[in-house]
Design a protein around this motif. Structure first.
Motif, mmCIF file in Angstrom:
data_model
loop_
_atom_site.group_PDB
_atom_site.id
_atom_site.type_symbol
_atom_site.label_atom_id
_atom_site.label_comp_id
_atom_site.label_asym_id
_atom_site.label_seq_id
_atom_site.Cartn_x
_atom_site.Cartn_y
_atom_site.Cartn_z
ATOM 1 N N PRO A 99 10.751 95.920 -26.664
ATOM 2 C CA PRO A 99 9.601 95.221 -27.245
ATOM 3 C C PRO A 99 8.858 96.058 -28.287
ATOM 4 N N ARG A 150 18.285 86.898 -24.558
ATOM 5 C CA ARG A 150 17.640 87.433 -25.764
ATOM 6 C C ARG A 150 16.913 86.405 -26.623
ATOM 7 N N MET A 153 13.351 86.661 -27.291
ATOM 8 C CA MET A 153 12.999 87.895 -28.017
ATOM 9 C C MET A 153 13.238 87.677 -29.519
#
Ligand code: S3P
Length: 182
Positions: A99, A150, A153
């Motif tokens: 992150p 993912r 993200m």
């Protein structure tokens, strides 16, 4: 108007770097090469730089030192270049796993997600055996699983470009367009 001409009108105001994220095979490398040409910005590939710095291929780093070690190299490199202006950064597909990488890239760059479907990704990676995470008995299952993990993200990007069924030129023109309208 060609993409080149469109860019000429925006280039002087756009010194922020552009970082391309997306799954393996989503077209980041070809798009970043085309954008480098269109925008007269310098292309940097996180994978290439890590290989250069380490003197080893990514696949060997993964197998000899492990994925965590590779992720640390990736993070250090992202941190070292994120603030540099005027770059097209071709990010390895797993850059979003940290992150802190997303945060720093969003802070200093235009973060663009090149989105592709499982089938499209598979078609693009199936004959390339240099990706450690794709050297598995069931690559389609692996793509589905990793993409599911993912996706959210990648979706933190500033812009999402759907690449399915589009040529590299079309993808790059869309990138130029969204940046111009931003
Ligand atoms: C990876 C993607 C690769 C490379 C490494 C790991 C990933 O880069 O960094 O094999 O975790 O998705 P590309 O997305 O350029 O293939």
């Amino acid at each position: 108007m060609t993409a080149e001409n469109q860019y000429v009108t925006i280039r002087p105001m756009k010194s922020k770097s552009i970082a391309l994220i997306g799954f393996m095979g989503s077209g980041k490398s070809v798009a970043s090469k085309k954008l480098e040409e269109l925008m007269s910005m310098e292309r940097v590939s996180t994978d290439d730089k890590i290989e250069e710095q380490q003197g080893h291929k990514i696949i060997d780093i993964f197998f000899e030192k492990g994925e965590d070690y590779f992720r640390r190299l990736e993070h250090d490199f992202i941190k070292s270049i994120a603030e540099t202006e005027g770059l097209i950064i071709d990010c390895g597909g797993g850059v979003v796993l940290d992150p802190e990488n997303i945060k720093v890239l969003k802070q200093y760059c235009h973060l663009i997600y090149l989105k592709a479907s499982v089938q499209q990704i598979f078609e693009r990676v199936k004959d390339d055996h240099h990706r450690p995470l794709m050297n598995v008995p069931d690559p389609v299952g692996q793509i589905k699983e990793l993409l599911a993990l993912r996706e959210e993200m990648y979706e933190q990007a500033e812009f999402i470009i759907d690449t399915d069924g589009k040529s590299n030129d079309e993808v790059c023109q869309e990138i130029v367009r969204v940046l111009k309208n931003e």
